[in-house]
Design an enzyme around this catalytic site. Structure first.
Site, short mmCIF file in Angstrom:
data_model
loop_
_atom_site.label_atom_id
_atom_site.label_comp_id
_atom_site.label_asym_id
_atom_site.label_seq_id
_atom_site.Cartn_x
_atom_site.Cartn_y
_atom_site.Cartn_z
N GLY A 159 -9.11 -2.04 103.86
CA GLY A 159 -8.31 -3.23 103.57
C GLY A 159 -8.80 -4.10 102.43
O GLY A 159 -8.09 -5.02 102.01
N ASP A 160 -9.99 -3.83 101.91
CA ASP A 160 -10.51 -4.67 100.82
C ASP A 160 -11.43 -3.85 99.91
O ASP A 160 -12.53 -4.28 99.58
CB ASP A 160 -11.26 -5.87 101.42
CG ASP A 160 -11.43 -7.02 100.42
OD1 ASP A 160 -10.71 -7.03 99.40
OD2 ASP A 160 -12.27 -7.90 100.66
N PHE A 161 -10.94 -2.67 99.52
CA PHE A 161 -11.73 -1.76 98.70
C PHE A 161 -11.71 -2.28 97.26
O PHE A 161 -11.06 -1.72 96.38
CB PHE A 161 -11.14 -0.35 98.80
CG PHE A 161 -12.12 0.75 98.50
CD1 PHE A 161 -13.15 1.05 99.38
CD2 PHE A 161 -12.01 1.51 97.35
CE1 PHE A 161 -14.06 2.07 99.11
CE2 PHE A 161 -12.90 2.55 97.07
CZ PHE A 161 -13.93 2.81 97.95
#
Length: 359
Positions: free
Chosen positions: A219-221
Site C-alpha cells: 500500500g505504500d511502495f
C-alpha cells in the site's frame, strides 16, 4: 502513514535519547552506543547501534495506532513471512521476555500515555530516492513489488480480515472519500483536475473492479520505503522494503499503480518510468485487460491522494511541512503533465516500452 485525524500533536511520540536508552536496556538488555533519529510520518524511529553489537531500528508508534495491536501483529507477521520467502523485509527482534512488541507508558509532555514499541532489524542501503533509477532498476522495482504481493497472498494469520480497512483513506478503493477533503484545494486550479479524476474513477474504474485480481497490498511502495545498495555492475539492487503500516486488502493492479506513481517522482523523465516498472511486474504477474485499461487512471488517482492528503496534513501540522510535502511538491507538475498528455498517449508509451523491455 496513519490517518490524518490521528495526527494531533499529543498523539505523536517525542521520546528523548535518554528515554530511548532506558527502553533499549529495559526491554532488550542492550546499551546504545550510537543513536540517531530516522524520518517518520506520525511515529518515531531511531537507528540504534548497541555496544553489544548489531544494528537496529527502534520503532515507537503514535498513541492512536498503538491501540490497534492486532493490525500491528498482522503487519509484523507479513514482514517475517516476506523475509522467510527471500524478500528483503525487516524482522522483529523479541524482547528479553520473548514478546514481539511492548506497550510502554511514557510522558512525552502530554502526561503519561501508552506507545507500542518494536525493535526491528536494520537493513543496509539508502532510499531509492537518493540514486539514479535507470530502466534496469525500475524493472527490478516492478518485479519486487509483484513478488511481494504474490507472497503476501499466501500468508496465513487468524486476523487477516482486519486488513479490510473499509474507510482507509489511502486505499485506492476509496478515492471517492477525497471528495470530503476538496476544500484544501480551494482557489487552486488543481481542484478541477482532481474532481475530474474522481469522476472518471467512478465511471471507468468502479465498474471494472470486480474483474481485478484481489490480494494484500503493502500500500505504500514509495521512493522512501524502498532501499537499494550498489551491485556488481556499477548500478543498484533492492536491499530493503520498509513500512507496512498501510497494508490493506486490495488488488494487484493497485500495488503496481502505486509503485509507478512514486517511481515517477524520482525520475528526470517521469512518463518513461511506467514501461520498465510494468515489464518487471508482468514478468511475475501479467495484467488482464481490465487491469491494463484502468492503470492510467489508478496512477492519477494515487497522485490525487498524495496531493490532497498531504495538503490536508500540512494544515494540521504546519511544522512538518518539509516531510509531508516531499512527494506532493514534485508530484504536482508530473500529475499535470500526465493528465494533459491523456490516457491514449501515456498508455502507448508505457505498453510499448514494456513490450520492448520484455524482448
Amino acid at each position: 502513514m496513519c490517518n490524518f485525524e490521528m495526527l494531533a500533536k499529543h498523539t505523536q511520540p517525542n521520546f528523548s535519547p535518554s528515554q530511548v536508552s532506558e527502553i533499549m536496556k529495559k526491554l532488550y538488555n542492550l546499551t546504545p552506543s550510537e543513536m540517531r533519529p530516522l524520518p517518520s510520518y506520525g511515529d518515531q524511529n531511531f537507528y540504534v547501534a548497541p555496544t553489544e553489537g548489531g544494528e537496529y531500528v527502534l520503532k515507537i508508534m503514535n498513541t492512536e495506532d498503538s491501540k490497534n495491536t492486532t493490525i500491528i501483529e498482522v503487519q509484523t507477521c507479513a514482514m517475517s513471512f516476506l523475509y522467510q520467502n527471500g524478500l528483503p523485509a525487516q524482522t522483529v527482534v523479541p524482547t528479553t521476555s520473548g514478546q514481539l512488541m511492548s506497550l510502554e507508558e511514557m510522558d512525552c509532555g502530554y502526561g503519561c500515555q501508552k506507545y507500542l514499541v518494536r525493535l526491528l532489524t536494520y537493513l543496509p542501503g539508502v532510499t531509492i530516492s537518493k540514486v539514479p533509477v535507470p530502466p534496469k532498476l525500475l524493472y527490478e522495482t516492478g518485479r519486487t513489488a509483484a513478488r511481494m504481493d504474490e507472497v503476501l497472498q499466501k500468508m496465513e494469520h487468524p486476523h487477516l480480515s482486519i486488513l479490510q480497512r473499509e474507510n482507509f483513506i489511502w486505499s485506492l478503493s476509496n478515492i471517492c472519500l477525497l471528495e470530503g477533503y476538496m476544500s484544501v484545494l480551494d482557489g487552486d486550479s488543481l481542484q478541477e483536475v482532481v474532481k475530474s479524476v474522481i469522476h472518471q474513477y467512478k465511471n471507468s474504474v468502479i465498474p471494472k473492479r470486480s474483474n481485478f485480481r484481489k490480494c494484500i497490498n503493502h500500500g505504500d511502495f514509495n521512493d522512501l520505503n524502498v532501499l537499494v545498495q550498489p551491485d556488481d555492475n556499477h548500478g543498484h539492487k533492492i536491499s530493503g522494503i520498509l513500512d507496512f503500516g498501510d497494508m490493506n486488502s486490495g488488488y494487484y493492479v493497485f500495488e503496481l499503480a502505486i509503485t509507478i506513481m512514486y517511481m515517477m517522482i524520482e525520475h528526470p523523465d517521469p512518463i518513461e518510468v511506467g514501461g520498465p516498472v510494468l515489464a518487471g511486474w508482468e514478468s511475475v504477474f501479467p495484467l488482464n485487460e481490465d487491469e491494463k485499461d484502468c492503470l492510467y487512471l489508478l496512477v492519477l488517482s494515487r497522485f490525487c491522494q498524495s496531493l490532497v492528503l498531504a495538503r490536508h496534513a500540512m494544515m494540521l501540522n504546519p511544522e512538518n511541512e518539509e516531510y509531508l510535502m516531499i512527494s506532493s511538491r514534485k508530484g504536482v507538475k508530473i500529475f499535470q503533465q500526465l493528465w494533459e498528455l491523456g490516457k491514449e498517449h501515456v498508455e502507448k508509451v508505457w505498453f510499448q516500452r514494456a513490450a520492448q523491455f520484455s524482448k
